[in-house]
Enzyme design. Structure first.
Site, PDB file in Angstrom:
ATOM      1  N   ASP A  29       0.831  -1.212   0.000  1.00 12.06           N
ATOM      2  CA  ASP A  29       0.000   0.000   0.000  1.00 12.06           C
ATOM      3  C   ASP A  29       0.860   1.256   0.000  1.00 12.06           C
ATOM      4  O   ASP A  29       0.554   2.242  -0.689  1.00 12.06           O
ATOM      5  CB  ASP A  29      -0.923   0.008   1.220  1.00 12.06           C
ATOM      6  CG  ASP A  29      -2.077  -0.984   1.087  1.00 12.06           C
ATOM      7  OD1 ASP A  29      -2.339  -1.435  -0.050  1.00 12.06           O
ATOM      8  OD2 ASP A  29      -2.704  -1.303   2.112  1.00 12.06           O
ATOM      9  N   LYS A  96     -14.945  -5.862   3.288  1.00 13.08           N
ATOM     10  CA  LYS A  96     -14.077  -6.089   2.124  1.00 13.08           C
ATOM     11  C   LYS A  96     -13.305  -7.371   2.445  1.00 13.08           C
ATOM     12  O   LYS A  96     -12.254  -7.336   3.088  1.00 13.08           O
ATOM     13  CB  LYS A  96     -13.125  -4.911   1.887  1.00 13.08           C
ATOM     14  CG  LYS A  96     -12.270  -5.047   0.633  1.00 13.08           C
ATOM     15  CD  LYS A  96     -11.427  -3.798   0.428  1.00 13.08           C
ATOM     16  CE  LYS A  96     -10.593  -3.912  -0.852  1.00 13.08           C
ATOM     17  NZ  LYS A  96      -9.588  -4.993  -0.780  1.00 13.08           N
ATOM     18  N   ARG A 117     -11.632 -14.059 -11.112  1.00 15.93           N
ATOM     19  CA  ARG A 117     -11.708 -12.695 -11.632  1.00 15.93           C
ATOM     20  C   ARG A 117     -10.673 -12.448 -12.728  1.00 15.93           C
ATOM     21  O   ARG A 117     -10.918 -11.724 -13.682  1.00 15.93           O
ATOM     22  CB  ARG A 117     -11.514 -11.674 -10.507  1.00 15.93           C
ATOM     23  CG  ARG A 117     -11.754 -10.244 -10.986  1.00 15.93           C
ATOM     24  CD  ARG A 117     -11.524  -9.220  -9.899  1.00 15.93           C
ATOM     25  NE  ARG A 117     -10.123  -9.025  -9.593  1.00 15.93           N
ATOM     26  CZ  ARG A 117      -9.621  -7.950  -8.993  1.00 15.93           C
ATOM     27  NH1 ARG A 117     -10.436  -6.988  -8.604  1.00 15.93           N
ATOM     28  NH2 ARG A 117      -8.330  -7.843  -8.748  1.00 15.93           N
ATOM     29  N   LYS A 290      -9.885   1.299   3.485  1.00 14.66           N
ATOM     30  CA  LYS A 290      -8.856   0.459   4.097  1.00 14.66           C
ATOM     31  C   LYS A 290      -8.339   1.148   5.352  1.00 14.66           C
ATOM     32  O   LYS A 290      -8.167   2.364   5.376  1.00 14.66           O
ATOM     33  CB  LYS A 290      -7.702   0.198   3.119  1.00 14.66           C
ATOM     34  CG  LYS A 290      -8.114  -0.599   1.888  1.00 14.66           C
ATOM     35  CD  LYS A 290      -6.925  -1.138   1.136  1.00 14.66           C
ATOM     36  CE  LYS A 290      -6.270  -2.279   1.849  1.00 14.66           C
ATOM     37  NZ  LYS A 290      -5.228  -2.948   1.060  1.00 14.66           N
ATOM     38  N   CYS A 382      12.639 -32.691  20.370  1.00 20.79           N
ATOM     39  CA  CYS A 382      13.240 -34.007  20.615  1.00 20.79           C
ATOM     40  C   CYS A 382      14.765 -34.019  20.537  1.00 20.79           C
ATOM     41  O   CYS A 382      15.393 -35.026  20.868  1.00 20.79           O
ATOM     42  CB  CYS A 382      12.663 -35.038  19.646  1.00 20.79           C
ATOM     43  SG  CYS A 382      13.213 -34.815  17.935  1.00 20.79           S
ATOM     44  N   CYS A 406       9.280 -37.845  16.359  1.00 21.22           N
ATOM     45  CA  CYS A 406       9.263 -36.620  17.169  1.00 21.22           C
ATOM     46  C   CYS A 406       7.838 -36.368  17.679  1.00 21.22           C
ATOM     47  O   CYS A 406       6.882 -36.423  16.896  1.00 21.22           O
ATOM     48  CB  CYS A 406       9.733 -35.434  16.334  1.00 21.22           C
ATOM     49  SG  CYS A 406       9.650 -33.853  17.212  1.00 21.22           S
TER      50      CYS A 406
END
Length: 649
Positions: A29, A96, A117, A290, A382, A406
């Protein structure tokens, strides 16, 4: 600008195609905003700039042009921009969702295609994967032409579960979702628990000119749509109040699915369709908000290496900082590749951290490395040697323990042991078991009944406290009283499920059964028991003859009070008959109770209809299900529960 475009496009390619994360959303961003500002200042836009192109997924398969372009939304971090865009008109606010957009089409009431899309104009047809994605209905009531957009997402809980069991740890749920849709095996995709949540009705033959009524229409057809709320008067006060309310829902983890913001849309769909297309945005189709991520600087104390079923993953432990109203002091570093990308050092390294999507603590940048990044040569659980593996698909480097025995690799076995069909330690999750295994508290089943010894430390562990500690210890004490069938099932003996346990205990007392398995020289000693056979008998005997398993049993038995029901047949009303039970039951608590009754009366219950089936029990006798059709074709009587009780009780 050229460098920014190149970096952003490379990161988007990884982001949309399930590859290793190249940069965080926070970094992306910031770069995107920087590029956009430079484009505005210079008046220059490169042809491949992400500000004017929709990032595409590269899912392999048949490409298909969208009937209606699936363009992205313009984004903002300012509530005032949302107010300006709304123009005083009624708007709807919704999540969103942070996943992968899929366009789903129905014709004549049946699903006809599912398309990713892609770049907004051309996507990939993945209709074959539809059965593996919950939320995509195979058929609906409406018989016209329908186009719906929705988001394929994976819940935080399923994401954490997958990462515990996977050979390759994913950075976030969105990365896992996009990577999952590149797979071809339906069964493999189904294991990823992808959910498709519709967020808009693109088209229906009926004219519905309200966005809200369109969502109601989808709900009426059986879809579980995205959460949404009407803002009739979109003033700055009203919008900000709604943003604050929905943000609190995120920070309180009220929504199980990842979101990276909010979306507003006009209720008037006719007005919304009159907008123009600018770059790759339809100006009135919607507007995305956002959150402005809050970051903090801190200092690395150490890297903790957390063992899961398949990997040993690095976790940054740093000086506590306040983020989004909570104290944060740990963040997953995912894998070795991510540590190298960030340039992580040792103790004292200066870090910048955020809570991605208001939820997941994330190291976004190393401000000043101190000392080298050390990869452990021994497993912290271990003590066996470790090895670094590189994924052929993505090149991601992960750390693994070389010891197949383990305890960390036995997580699924411990989870079955404490499960409800097992000894039933209520509330002891796989995540909690993993934590206790990593701390060295649990290495075998008997250790679970000694957790009280660690109570002083447990009460001060992050996420616990007095109440949760008391609940766990109380559940452990309750689990000491266990029925023999559940005890045997809990041991994770190969080929020995609940039905096999029932049959073995119908022939022997559990003490006699264990002693006989330990001392016999005949691996097929239990083969003559109905429904067991030589293979299951041999597996049962082999498990109890293993010296390590014998030692674990010797440690476990003194911790338990084992009772045994009389599982032998008590009557002969169903003797010689084979039943198949399907659908819901009403007179019995569940199908298992009905099955237990049939077996107590000398009958047999199988899972599928065949020539040897005597009766199919189904309360919906007229159903067109596969079992009903098979029974009819073979001439097998289909009876209801009432019919069964009349004949056999």
């Amino acid at each position: 600008m050229r460098e920014l475009v190149s970096k952003l496009n490379k990161a988007s390619d990884a982001y949309y195609n399930g590859q290793g994360e190249i940069m965080t959303d926070y970094e992306w961003d910031a770069m995107f905003d920087q590029l956009k500002k430079l484009e505005q200042e210079t008046g220059t836009v490169f042809p491949d700039s992400p500000t004017h192109n929709v990032s595409a997924d590269n899912v392999a398969g048949q490409k298909e042009k969208h009937e209606f372009p699936a363009l992205s939304l313009a984004k903002t971090k300012k509530a005032t921009d949302l107010v300006k865009w709304a123009e005083g008109r009624p708007i709807w606010l919704s999540w969103k969702l942070d996943g992968l957009t899929l366009v789903v089409t129905y014709d004549n009431g049946r699903l006809t295609k599912v398309v990713t899309r892609g770049d907004g104009h051309i996507g990939t047809n993945i209709t074959n994967l539809a059965p593996a994605i919950s939320g995509i209905l195979p058929k609906i009531k409406y018989t016209g032409h329908v186009v719906i957009r929705g988001e394929a997402v994976i819940s935080y809980a399923d994401f954490e579960q997958f990462n515990m069991e996977s050979d390759e740890e994913y950075a976030n749920p969105r990365n896992l979702a996009s990577g999952s849709l590149t797979l071809k095996d339906v069964d493999e995709v189904k294991q990823r628990h992808i959910h498709w949540i519709p967020f808009t009705l693109v088209y229906t033959d009926d004219e519905i000119q309200s966005w809200g009524k369109r969502m109601d229409w989808l709900t009426g057809e059986g879809f579980k749509v995205v959460d949404h709320e009407l803002i009739g008067n979109p003033t700055i006060q009203n919008i900000q109040a709604e943003i604050d309310k929905w943000t609190l829902r995120v920070t309180n983890r009220e929504n199980p699915y990842p979101v990276d913001g909010l979306v507003i849309a006009y209720d008037d769909t006719v007005y919304a369709s009159t907008g123009s297309v600018t770059g790759h945005h339809a100006t009135r189709a919607g507007y995305a908000f956002k959150w402005q991520d809050e970051s903090a600087e801190t200092e690395l104390d150490h890297i903790e290496w957390s063992c899961a079923t398949s990997t040993i993953s690095p976790v940054a432990v740093f000086k506590p900082v306040e983020l989004e109203g909570t104290t944060v002091k740990r963040a997953s570093l995912c894998n070795i590749s991510e540590c190298k990308r960030l340039g992580i050092g040792g103790k004292g390294t200066r870090l910048s951290v955020i809570k991605a999507n208001k939820i997941i603590p994330k190291v976004i940048k190393v401000l000043e490395p101190v000392g080298p990044f050390m990869i452990p040569e021994k497993c912290p659980v271990c003590g066996s040697p470790t090895e670094v593996k590189e994924s052929e698909a993505s090149g991601t480097e992960t750390l693994h323990c070389t010891n197949p025995a383990c305890p960390a690799k036995q997580l699924k076995k411990f989870a079955r042991f404490v499960s409800k069909p097992g000894v039933n330690v209520d509330g002891l999750s796989e995540q909690t078991l993993q934590k206790f295994i990593n701390m060295g508290w649990i290495t075998e089943y008997a250790d679970i009944f000694h957790l009280a010894e660690h109570a002083p430390v447990l009460r001060h562990l992050e996420g616990f406290g007095d109440k949760s500690t008391s609940n766990i210890l109380h559940a452990v004490e309750n689990a000491r009283n266990v029925e023999a069938r559940r005890f045997l099932f809990a041991l994770n003996i190969p080929l020995v499920g609940q039905d096999v346990c029932t049959r073995l205990l119908g022939a022997y007392n559990y003490k006699e059964l264990i002693e006989k398995a330990r001392t016999t020289n005949d691996p097929e000693v239990f083969a003559s028991i109905s429904g067991i056979g030589p293979e299951k008998s041999a597996s049962f005997v082999k498990w109890f003859k293993n010296p390590e398993n014998q030692e674990h049993i010797d440690h476990l038995l003194p911790e338990l009070n084992i009772t045994q029901e009389d599982l032998s047949a008590k009557g002969n009303k169903c003797e010689g008959l084979t039943f198949v039970v399907t659908g819901d039951v009403h007179h019995y608590k569940n199908r298992n109770e009905l099955k237990a009754y049939i077996e107590s009366q000398g009958g047999k219950v199988t899972g599928s209809v065949s020539k040897s089936t005597s009766y199919l029990i189904n309360n919906d006798i007229t159903s067109t299900s596969g079992k009903n059709q098979k029974a009819k074709s073979l001439g097998i009587p289909i009876i209801s529960e009432d019919d069964f009780q009349e004949k056999f009780t």
